[in-house]
Design an enzyme around this catalytic site. Structure first.
Site, short mmCIF file in Angstrom:
data_model
loop_
_atom_site.label_atom_id
_atom_site.label_comp_id
_atom_site.label_asym_id
_atom_site.label_seq_id
_atom_site.Cartn_x
_atom_site.Cartn_y
_atom_site.Cartn_z
N ARG A 37 0.86 -1.19 0.00
CA ARG A 37 0.00 0.00 0.00
C ARG A 37 0.89 1.24 0.00
O ARG A 37 2.12 1.10 0.07
CB ARG A 37 -0.92 -0.01 1.22
CG ARG A 37 -0.14 -0.08 2.52
CD ARG A 37 -1.04 0.00 3.74
NE ARG A 37 -0.23 0.04 4.94
CZ ARG A 37 -0.68 0.31 6.15
NH1 ARG A 37 -1.96 0.57 6.33
NH2 ARG A 37 0.12 0.32 7.18
N CYS A 68 2.48 5.86 -8.04
CA CYS A 68 3.27 6.92 -8.68
C CYS A 68 2.62 8.24 -8.30
O CYS A 68 1.40 8.37 -8.32
CB CYS A 68 3.24 6.72 -10.18
SG CYS A 68 3.84 8.16 -11.07
N ASN A 108 -4.03 7.92 2.99
CA ASN A 108 -3.59 7.45 4.31
C ASN A 108 -2.07 7.57 4.41
O ASN A 108 -1.34 7.08 3.53
CB ASN A 108 -3.98 5.98 4.50
CG ASN A 108 -3.80 5.54 5.94
OD1 ASN A 108 -4.50 6.01 6.83
ND2 ASN A 108 -2.84 4.68 6.18
N GLU A 109 -1.61 8.23 5.43
CA GLU A 109 -0.18 8.35 5.71
C GLU A 109 0.65 8.48 4.43
O GLU A 109 1.51 7.65 4.12
CB GLU A 109 0.30 7.16 6.54
CG GLU A 109 -0.31 7.16 7.92
CD GLU A 109 0.34 6.15 8.88
OE1 GLU A 109 0.99 5.19 8.41
OE2 GLU A 109 0.20 6.34 10.10
N CYS A 143 8.57 8.46 -6.24
CA CYS A 143 8.57 7.61 -7.43
C CYS A 143 9.55 8.19 -8.44
O CYS A 143 9.61 9.41 -8.62
CB CYS A 143 7.15 7.54 -8.01
SG CYS A 143 7.05 6.64 -9.55
N CYS A 168 7.53 10.85 -13.52
CA CYS A 168 8.01 11.68 -12.41
C CYS A 168 9.28 12.43 -12.81
O CYS A 168 9.48 13.59 -12.42
CB CYS A 168 8.24 10.82 -11.16
SG CYS A 168 6.69 10.26 -10.42
N GLU A 200 -4.91 8.21 14.90
CA GLU A 200 -4.67 6.80 15.23
C GLU A 200 -3.76 6.71 16.44
O GLU A 200 -2.86 7.53 16.62
CB GLU A 200 -3.95 6.08 14.08
CG GLU A 200 -4.73 5.91 12.81
CD GLU A 200 -3.91 5.17 11.74
OE1 GLU A 200 -2.97 4.43 12.10
OE2 GLU A 200 -4.19 5.36 10.56
N TRP A 237 3.93 -4.27 15.03
CA TRP A 237 5.08 -3.99 14.17
C TRP A 237 6.30 -3.45 14.92
O TRP A 237 7.37 -3.34 14.34
CB TRP A 237 4.69 -3.03 13.03
CG TRP A 237 4.03 -1.77 13.50
CD1 TRP A 237 2.68 -1.53 13.55
CD2 TRP A 237 4.66 -0.58 14.01
NE1 TRP A 237 2.42 -0.29 14.05
CE2 TRP A 237 3.63 0.33 14.34
CE3 TRP A 237 5.99 -0.20 14.21
CZ2 TRP A 237 3.88 1.59 14.86
CZ3 TRP A 237 6.23 1.07 14.74
CH2 TRP A 237 5.19 1.94 15.06
N GLU A 258 -1.93 -7.43 9.75
CA GLU A 258 -2.14 -6.70 11.01
C GLU A 258 -3.05 -7.46 11.98
O GLU A 258 -3.66 -6.85 12.86
CB GLU A 258 -2.66 -5.30 10.71
CG GLU A 258 -1.55 -4.45 10.10
CD GLU A 258 -1.94 -3.02 9.81
OE1 GLU A 258 -3.15 -2.74 9.68
OE2 GLU A 258 -1.02 -2.19 9.69
N LYS A 259 -3.12 -8.77 11.81
CA LYS A 259 -4.09 -9.52 12.64
C LYS A 259 -3.78 -9.47 14.13
O LYS A 259 -4.67 -9.65 14.94
CB LYS A 259 -4.24 -10.96 12.15
CG LYS A 259 -2.99 -11.80 12.17
CD LYS A 259 -3.29 -13.18 11.57
CE LYS A 259 -2.10 -14.11 11.60
NZ LYS A 259 -0.97 -13.65 10.76
C1 GLA Z 1 -0.60 3.18 10.33
C2 GLA Z 1 -1.68 3.01 9.30
C3 GLA Z 1 -2.75 2.07 9.72
C4 GLA Z 1 -2.18 0.85 10.40
C5 GLA Z 1 -1.34 1.30 11.57
C6 GLA Z 1 -0.77 0.17 12.36
O1 GLA Z 1 -0.80 4.19 11.20
O2 GLA Z 1 -2.27 4.22 8.92
O3 GLA Z 1 -3.48 1.68 8.57
O4 GLA Z 1 -1.40 0.14 9.51
O5 GLA Z 1 -0.28 2.06 11.08
O6 GLA Z 1 -0.06 0.64 13.48
ZN ZN Z 2 6.11 8.07 -11.06
#
Ligand code: GLA
Ligand code: ZN
Length: 689
Positions: free
Chosen positions: A112, A116, A150-151, A156, A161, A306, A314, A354-355
């Site tokens: 994820r 690009c 997201n984050e 790239c 680019c 979050e 992790w 992430e289970k």
């Molecule tokens: C990040 C992501 C989430 C998840 C958490 C796990 O913050 O945005 O989708 O993967 O990490 O800590």
């Molecule tokens: Zn690119």
């Protein structure tokens, strides 16, 4: 009142798309969310393949049902755009959306956050689904905020680019001669004949032109901003006027967040402190500084988007959060100007990577878990403190935090490739102001200094155009300036200032830095009181100096490490001198009056005790009042509105209860008055005059 709801947000990332075949579980979730005092969830972060299972086939019904059910139950939705992870069909049909790494290898489908940044196809596909989401949900009363992607992260190096980078460079420098000058390309004969030859830095190619590296980083931020803009535009075209955010990360070095913040309405960020690795207080102040940085990006309340209810999956070691810590960590976000404390995630996924990440609801699925009870306690506290929503944080002191400065400083070789004390030094200064119970803001070099009485430049290696001038005016007009070693060394394209440093501030500080000594990890020096002479670093001869009177409160000997800068004085008064080495007796700390202000200089990475004393002196001088230090493990912050000032006291001592002096005008609105147990919290309220 909160700008989104009337409450502090409590809830988190929720992925019902993983449970669509289990309506019983979805029903349980709603009940449990309510029991846990959750008022908000974030939906849709990684839902693209469920929302658009085939190109152009949109299936939004499941999302609509869930948003409605949540809303009926008093739970708001932060709705994400799905661009953080793409469906397989998209990558298979349009390989240009796949990122190319710096070694020029195109990535396969997977993972994820790996699109690009430039691909017109990716932008178009994102635009289409965002617009449809906005048409459908952009005015839904249950939806309060857009969560873009997201984050966002990464870069790239694909042909698209490269082309965009060349255009960006051309736009910035105009002529190739100008480019060559700014990037110092005659060094190693890397001169460009035309803009078409420009390529992004690579481990198998160009990596030695610091100006190129710096500009590439700037470009990556700009492309990320363009990517965000495309998403915001789609939402607006879809008819939604709701505010937007994107979730930022802990001291994330790659993107200039002050720049990103301009593209969004609300700052939010994701925090996962490694509690237990260091004493609680150390982790707490590190996290606190990041909260303050996030609030400073827009000088507005932010959201903790979050955090983890217990252990992540992790980190190197997955430590459980000890009882009470979740509530205190959540309160810390609010204490520093947060409008909510949310989690990743509401329900743990049954499979995939992430289970085992902590959640509000675990695989067992019941409410009778320790963690769920901690979430309830947190929710009750946030409910109880809803009057804090929308209050502001005011600070009299600011510290420079400039991403471009960090990029340039870390990229340049010397004076200490074994590690610069960039963050640890800033943290010491930050803590030294914070332990006086005072709020602290951060500004970048483009930022406005007019609200502050004290401004700190901690390792401000790069002075961009106009910055030194602004700092000079600040001091001239009565501000108190503190500049540390390794400041004002290069200009905005990472070219060294000629004619002496700190560039543009030598007369303000009344000195010139002459040399800087890198110390091995095991080495130390010390700073001590000058006698009636100091040693001139150029001639190493003793010079008669007017030593500051002993009333500074800074007397004594303090250790220092990592870097020792030498300075030749031209008006500054020595306050401390080095105690050892051939530069024993050379000035290490000085002060110089300038205009109606004062300019302090600290030439070395002194121990925290020294900064405690120095910042107390500086803050007392600036605020014209006596200040006292709180115990090291106590965190005191304040938020205010027109009528009240709220003070939040948190005890990060693992064992001791701490007494917090409450004055007669303070009413305790949360926690126990006066004495706060380990991990305890007290919130007070005082009417403003
Ligand atoms: C990040 C992501 C989430 C998840 C958490 C796990 O913050 O945005 O989708 O993967 O990490 O800590
Ligand atoms: Zn690119």
């Amino acid at each position: 009142m909160n700008f989104l709801t009337e409450k502090l947000l409590h809830g988190g990332d929720y992925n019902p798309e993983q449970w669509l075949d289990r309506p019983d579980i979805l029903e349980d979730d709603i009940r449990m969310l309510k029991d846990a005092h959750c008022n908000t969830v974030t939906l849709g972060v990684f839902s693209w393949s469920t929302l658009e299972p085939e190109e152009g086939v949109y299936q939004f019904q499941w999302l609509e049902d869930i948003i409605n059910r949540l809303y009926e139950n008093g739970i708001h939705t932060v709705l994400a755009t799905p661009s953080g992870a793409r469906p397989k069909w998209l990558a298979d049909k349009y390989p240009e959306v796949l990122r190319v790494d710096a070694g020029r290898r195109r990535q396969l489908f997977g993972g994820r956050h790996n699109h690009c940044l430039t691909s017109p196809v990716y932008r178009e596909k994102v635009h289409m689904i965002d617009r449809k989401l906005a048409e459908k949900f952009g005015s839904h009363p249950g939806v309060i905020l857009w969560h873009i992607s997201n984050e966002l992260s990464g870069e790239c190096h694909c042909p698209l680019c490269q082309e965009a980078f060349r255009n960006w460079v051309k736009e910035r420098y105009g002529t190739v001669e100008n480019l060559n000058r700014h990037w110092s390309t005659t060094f190693w004969s890397h001169t460009y004949q035309s803009f078409d030859q420009v390529e992004s830095p690579s481990p198998i190619g160009e990596g030695a032109l610091h100006g190129l590296n710096l500009d590439w980083n700037r470009f990556v931020t700009e492309q990320t901003c363009e990517f965000i803009k495309n998403e915001v535009q789609a939402l607006r075209e879809g008819g939604s006027a709701l505010p937007v955010t994107t979730n930022l990360m802990y001291y994330f070095d790659q993107l200039n967040y002050f720049r990103i913040a301009k593209e969004i309405d609300v700052v939010s960020w994701d925090t996962y402190p490694t509690w237990g690795k260091k004493p609680l207080r150390a982790t707490a102040s590190d996290n606190a500084m990041c909260h303050d940085l996030m609030r400073s990006l827009k000088k507005k309340p932010f959201i903790q988007m979050e955090s983890c209810t217990t252990s992540t999956n992790w980190q190197k070691v997955s430590k459980l959060k000890m009882p009470g810590l979740l509530r205190t960590q959540s309160m810390q976000a609010i204490a520093h100007g947060g409008e909510g404390a949310m989690y990743f995630q509401i329900r743990q996924s049954q499979g995939a990577s992430e289970k085992f990440h902590g959640a509000v609801i675990d695989h067992y699925g019941g409410e009778d878990t320790r963690v769920f009870r901690e979430v309830i306690q947190t929710g009750e506290m946030l409910d109880h403190l809803s009057e804090l929503a929308g209050t502001e944080t005011k600070s009299k002191a600011a510290i420079l935090y400039d991403w471009e400065n960090h990029w340039a400083m870390e990229d340049s070789q010397g004076p200490r490739n074994a590690g610069l004390p960039r963050k640890s030094l800033m943290l010491k200064i930050y803590r030294s102001i914070r332990c006086l119970g005072l709020n602290v803001d951060f500004v970048d070099e483009e930022g406005d200094l007019s609200d502050y009485k004290v401004f700190v430049i901690s390792m401000g290696y790069m002075f961009k155009d106009g910055f030194a001038e602004k700092v000079r005016r600040f001091t001239e007009n009565g501000g108190i300036l503190l500049v540390t070693f390794w400041s004002g060394i290069v200009d905005g394209t990472d070219r060294c200032y000629l004619g002496g440093t700190p560039g543009g501030l030598m007369d303000v500080l009344g000195l010139r830095s002459t040399e800087i000594d890198g110390l091995f990890d095991w080495e130390e020096n010390e700073i001590t009181d000058p006698e009636d002479f100091t040693v001139d670093p150029v001639t190493l001869e003793k010079e008669q100096t007017g030593v500051l009177d002993s009333g500074t409160g800074l007397s004594g000997t303090f250790s220092c490490k990592n870097l020792c800068e030498l300075a030749a004085l031209s008006g500054a008064q020595p306050v401390k001198v080095y105690g050892k080495n051939f530069y024993k007796g050379c000035p290490a700390v000085t002060v110089h009056p300038y205009g109606s202000g004062k300019a302090w200089y600290v030439g070395t990475d002194a121990e925290e005790k020294f900064f405690n004393r120095l910042m107390k002196k500086i803050m007392q001088d600036a605020l014209k009042e006596e200040l006292s230090e709180y115990p090291d493990s106590m965190e005191v912050t304040s938020r205010e509105n027109e009528s009240f000032i709220y003070r939040i006291y948190q005890n990060y001592d693992e064992e001791e209860s701490l007494a917090f002096p409450v004055n007669a005008k303070e009413e305790v609105v949360f926690g126990c008055a006066g004495t706060v147990p380990p991990l305890g919290i007290m919130v007070t309220k005082e009417r403003k005059l």
